[in-house]
Design an enzyme around this catalytic site. Structure first.
Site, PDB file in Angstrom:
ATOM      1  CB  CYS A 184       5.173   4.124  13.500  1.00 39.63           C
ATOM      2  SG  CYS A 184       5.627   2.065  13.891  1.00 39.63           S
TER       3      CYS A 184
ATOM      4  CD1 TRP B 213       5.714  -1.650  17.498  1.00 36.61           C
ATOM      5  CD2 TRP B 213       4.091  -2.496  16.365  1.00 36.61           C
ATOM      6  NE1 TRP B 213       5.817  -1.013  16.198  1.00 36.61           N
ATOM      7  CE2 TRP B 213       4.682  -1.793  15.564  1.00 36.61           C
ATOM      8  CE3 TRP B 213       3.107  -3.312  15.872  1.00 36.61           C
ATOM      9  CZ2 TRP B 213       4.472  -1.546  14.200  1.00 36.61           C
ATOM     10  CZ3 TRP B 213       2.544  -3.163  14.543  1.00 36.61           C
ATOM     11  CH2 TRP B 213       3.298  -2.259  13.854  1.00 36.61           C
TER      12      TRP B 213
ATOM     13  CD  GLU C 123      -3.147  -2.314  11.793  1.00 35.63           C
ATOM     14  OE1 GLU C 123      -2.559  -1.961  11.132  1.00 35.63           O
ATOM     15  OE2 GLU C 123      -4.208  -3.433  11.682  1.00 35.63           O
ATOM     16  CB  CYS C 124       2.919   0.734  11.702  1.00 38.03           C
ATOM     17  SG  CYS C 124       2.498   0.520  10.052  1.00 38.03           S
ATOM     18  N   GLY C 125       0.120   2.328  11.606  1.00 38.51           N
ATOM     19  CA  GLY C 125      -0.428   3.873  11.679  1.00 38.51           C
ATOM     20  C   GLY C 125      -0.568   3.793  10.033  1.00 38.51           C
TER      21      GLY C 125
END
Ligand code: SF4
Length: 247
Positions: free
Chosen positions: A117, A219, A226-228
């Site tokens: 990510c 996920w 959250e992907c970030g």
């Protein structure tokens, strides 16, 4: 006019009852082409995109193309560009998937999804935000516990300055979002009709059922939610004088 801490809060609170068009118009008048809307073509994003095109079409739009997007998402982007007569900027990772496989091993999304990510979403976004003073996104408070308190306006700290993050959809609900899409015949990702609650990269997104939480299916089997891209910057309380020019 510079927005200090008190003014930012007052303006954000005032926007709680404002229309999307009012918030977007304010953003454009305040920041001009230094503000942009970033979208992954989810349902909230499609509402915002439709309102931008109808009310403030000058606002630029970009997406992060991880290289792992579903074909349906890429087709939706093409459909949207044709319908509205616009071009949406695709921001790409520095590494192709082949280069990533070579450097980190195949299927990095399985062995180290945070690193994947970072390479394919967060770093490209960081690079794009370096060009901007304002980042419009389409998060809603009802999308989960990590989003339940987001204000409509917030400052985020970058390496050298404060970035204004705008969450015009914060007060919207899932139902209101879908009502708008159906009433205004806004295009949406056909995967939503196949049980996907939200749509990200194909290796990390599973159908979760129509009534599932909106972030369910992302996920799956991991603690990650959250992907970030919404967590790599920290919100700050800007001191007086940390400013966004708002005419
Ligand atoms: Fe990689 Fe999955 Fe993150 Fe997409 S969502 S960047 S495939 S780990």
């Amino acid at each position: 006019m510079a927005l200090d801490r008190a003014e930012l809060k007052r303006q954000s609170d005032a926007f709680e009852d404002a229309s999307l068009a009012e918030i977007l118009q304010w953003a454009w008048e305040a920041l001009g082409p230094r503000v942009a809307f970033g979208t992954a073509f989810g349902t909230s994003g499609m509402v915002l995109l439709d309102v931008i095109q109808k009310q403030v079409p000058q606002i630029p739009i970009f997406t992060i193309d991880t290289g792992f997007l579903f074909q349906e998402t890429l087709d939706l982007k093409a459909r949207v560009e044709k319908k509205y007569g616009i071009e949406i900027e695709s921001v790409l990772p520095r590494l192709t998937i082949e280069e990533q496989d070579h450097d980190y091993g195949a299927e990095l999304y399985q062995s180290d999804s945070d690193r994947c990510c970072w390479i394919r979403k967060v770093e490209p976004l960081q690079r794009k935000l370096g060009e901007l003073d304002g980042w419009i996104n389409s998060r809603r408070r009802d999308q989960g516990s990590t989003r339940k308190d987001i204000p409509i306006l917030e400052y985020y700290e970058t390496d050298s300055r404060a970035l204004l993050k705008l969450n015009p959809m914060a007060t919207w609900t899932r139902k209101k979002t879908w009502d708008y899409i159906l009433e205004h015949e806004v295009p949406y990702n056909p995967l939503m009709d196949q049980g996907y609650a939200s749509v990200g990269c194909w290796p990390c997104t599973r159908p979760a059922g129509a009534d599932a939480d909106e972030r369910a299916g992302r996920w799956a089997g991991q603690a990650k939610t959250e992907c970030g891209i919404h967590t790599f910057l920290q919100p700050i309380e800007p001191a007086d004088g940390v400013a966004v020019d708002a005419e």
